[in-house]
Design an enzyme around this catalytic site. Structure first.
Site, mmCIF file in Angstrom:
data_model
loop_
_atom_site.group_PDB
_atom_site.id
_atom_site.type_symbol
_atom_site.label_atom_id
_atom_site.label_comp_id
_atom_site.label_asym_id
_atom_site.label_seq_id
_atom_site.Cartn_x
_atom_site.Cartn_y
_atom_site.Cartn_z
ATOM 1 N N ARG A 15 0.866 -1.152 -0.148
ATOM 2 C CA ARG A 15 -0.039 0.016 -0.022
ATOM 3 C C ARG A 15 0.857 1.533 -0.089
ATOM 4 N NH1 ARG A 15 -3.743 -1.343 5.194
ATOM 5 N NH2 ARG A 15 -1.510 -2.414 5.822
ATOM 6 N N LYS A 75 1.623 2.282 6.993
ATOM 7 C CA LYS A 75 1.924 1.595 8.487
ATOM 8 C C LYS A 75 2.700 2.362 9.293
ATOM 9 C CE LYS A 75 0.768 -1.755 9.490
ATOM 10 N NZ LYS A 75 -0.626 -1.910 10.451
ATOM 11 N N TYR A 94 -1.120 4.857 10.330
ATOM 12 C CA TYR A 94 -1.438 3.978 11.589
ATOM 13 C C TYR A 94 -0.263 3.626 12.319
ATOM 14 C CZ TYR A 94 -5.418 2.473 8.877
ATOM 15 O OH TYR A 94 -6.951 2.286 8.208
ATOM 16 N N HIS A 96 -0.584 2.385 16.052
ATOM 17 C CA HIS A 96 -0.795 1.324 16.987
ATOM 18 C C HIS A 96 0.329 1.153 18.012
ATOM 19 C CE1 HIS A 96 -3.769 -0.568 14.148
ATOM 20 N NE2 HIS A 96 -2.954 -0.330 13.137
ATOM 21 N N LEU A 240 -11.758 -4.857 19.278
ATOM 22 C CA LEU A 240 -10.920 -3.862 19.131
ATOM 23 C C LEU A 240 -11.493 -2.699 20.368
ATOM 24 C CD1 LEU A 240 -9.196 -1.520 17.724
ATOM 25 C CD2 LEU A 240 -11.263 -0.926 16.609
ATOM 26 N N ASP A 270 -2.451 -6.369 15.271
ATOM 27 C CA ASP A 270 -1.872 -4.931 15.151
ATOM 28 C C ASP A 270 -1.963 -4.220 16.588
ATOM 29 O OD1 ASP A 270 -0.762 -4.712 12.690
ATOM 30 O OD2 ASP A 270 -2.551 -4.164 11.849
#
Length: 370
Positions: A15, A75, A94, A96, A240, A270
């Site tokens: 991506r 990411k 993202y 995390h 989540l 994740d």
């Protein structure tokens, strides 16, 4: 503002943070956009398309990191990218962090402003930047689970839908949110017997209305889950808590009670995973077998379908990214308080409580710093 986008370096992550159409939007708003050469190739976007959209192409990731005021990624940065952090940089991706102490410490030390896609929450409590990837991951979880049920991959050799005269596979979905609902959609569509668990009765009522008799809804308790997984062929972990470490609903003790060759797909990996026996795997080496149960715990599942994932993700991220670029982070947050919920680190302070609680760090309310 100077906006940057580099090629993702995580295992099999194809991506990209910006599409050529996104570049056009930023340039039209008066910003400079810098793209690392080859950044979009994995998603089918060429350097020529970026250049024609108005991007300034750079040979190396280092060149882009150095010049950027806001870095737009997909990411979280890996350790080899920490050296590119610099004070005042806005990292929009993202993150995390609750499952990644080294990255958290690196962002704080460099005084990087970390705006996390996964914690940005709208007023209706929806997660607009997490939702598109959750939809994809939920649908992929059944696709991948069905594959690893095949005998050649260590599975028990069961077809989800069965055929006339044979039993259908039993699919258990832990969590009825966006991931879980999309997993249910595909599993029901393939003809499996599907049971979904959630702690929220209103959510279960909603799923019951949507799927009717094709879906069994159950309240999420340890006893209920243990009974269900004994007969499960495929278990999907889709729990989540935004920005926080995921609770371990799938216990190690369940494995010895399950069918040999059953499959567990932990979509929550994740954020640390919802299985006691889960650890992160990659697309190169996606599964491991423990007590006869196949575990699929790939940390960037949507990366397997990068064209779809990139377009879906950037459709959602562009709106907020433009606001940050147009007004600067602080002013953008004043104009749109929703953006505040995405700010995890700011000027060396930890500004998301779920992350602070995960590591026992001091929490600072970002809004009090504006």
């Amino acid at each position: 503002m100077k906006i940057g986008c580099v090629k993702e370096i995580k295992n099999n992550e194809f991506r990209v943070g910006l599409t050529p159409d996104n570049v056009k939007a930023y340039v039209a708003a008066g910003h400079d956009v810098y793209i690392e050469k080859g950044a979009g190739e994995g998603s089918g976007f060429t350097d020529k398309e970026y250049s024609e959209a108005g991007a300034k192409m750079k040979k190396s990731a280092a060149d882009v990191w150095k010049i950027s005021q806001m870095m737009v990624k997909v990411k979280e940065p890996l350790e080899e990218e920490y050296k590119f952090f610099h004070e005042g940089l806005i990292l929009y991706t993202y993150l995390h962090l609750a499952a990644d102490k080294p990255q958290t410490d690196a962002l704080l030390a460099a005084k990087v402003t970390g705006v996390a896609y996964e914690t940005l929450q709208e007023r209706d409590r929806s997660l607009p930047l997490l939702a598109p990837m959750s939809q994809i991951a939920g649908r992929l979880s059944i696709q991948e689970g069905a594959k690893y049920l095949e005998k050649k991959f260590g599975g028990e050799g069961v077809l989800l839908a069965g055929v006339p005269g044979t039993p259908k596979a039993n699919v258990v979905v832990l969590g009825g949110g966006t991931v879980g609902a999309n997993a249910c959609k595909i599993a029901v569509g393939m003809g499996a017997n599907v049971t979904v668990f959630d702690v929220n009765l209103k959510r279960l009522e909603y799923l019951d209305e949507i799927f009717g008799a094709r879906l069994q809804t159950m309240v999420s308790t340890d006893a209920n889950i243990e009974r269900a997984v004994k007969d499960a062929d495929l278990v999907i972990g889709s729990v989540l808590i935004p920005g926080a470490v995921t609770p371990k609903l799938f216990k190690q003790k369940y494995l010895k009670e399950m069918r040999p060759g059953a499959v567990f797909v932990d979509v929550a990996i994740d954020q640390g995973g919802c299985g006691e026996t889960s650890h992160v795997t990659t697309h190169d080496d996606p599964v491991y077998i423990l007590d006869g149960v196949v575990h699929y715990c790939v940390g960037n599942m949507p990366g397997a379908v990068p064209r779809t994932s990139t377009i879906a993700l950037t459709n959602a991220t562009l709106r907020y990214g433009l606001q940050i670029a147009n007004y600067g982070l602080e002013e953008a947050c004043k104009k749109n308080d929703v953006i505040c919920s995405g700010v995890n680190t700011y000027k060396g302070k930890l500004t998301f409580k779920g992350v602070a609680d995960a590591f026992g760090y001091e929490y600072t309310d970002f809004r009090s710093m504006l």
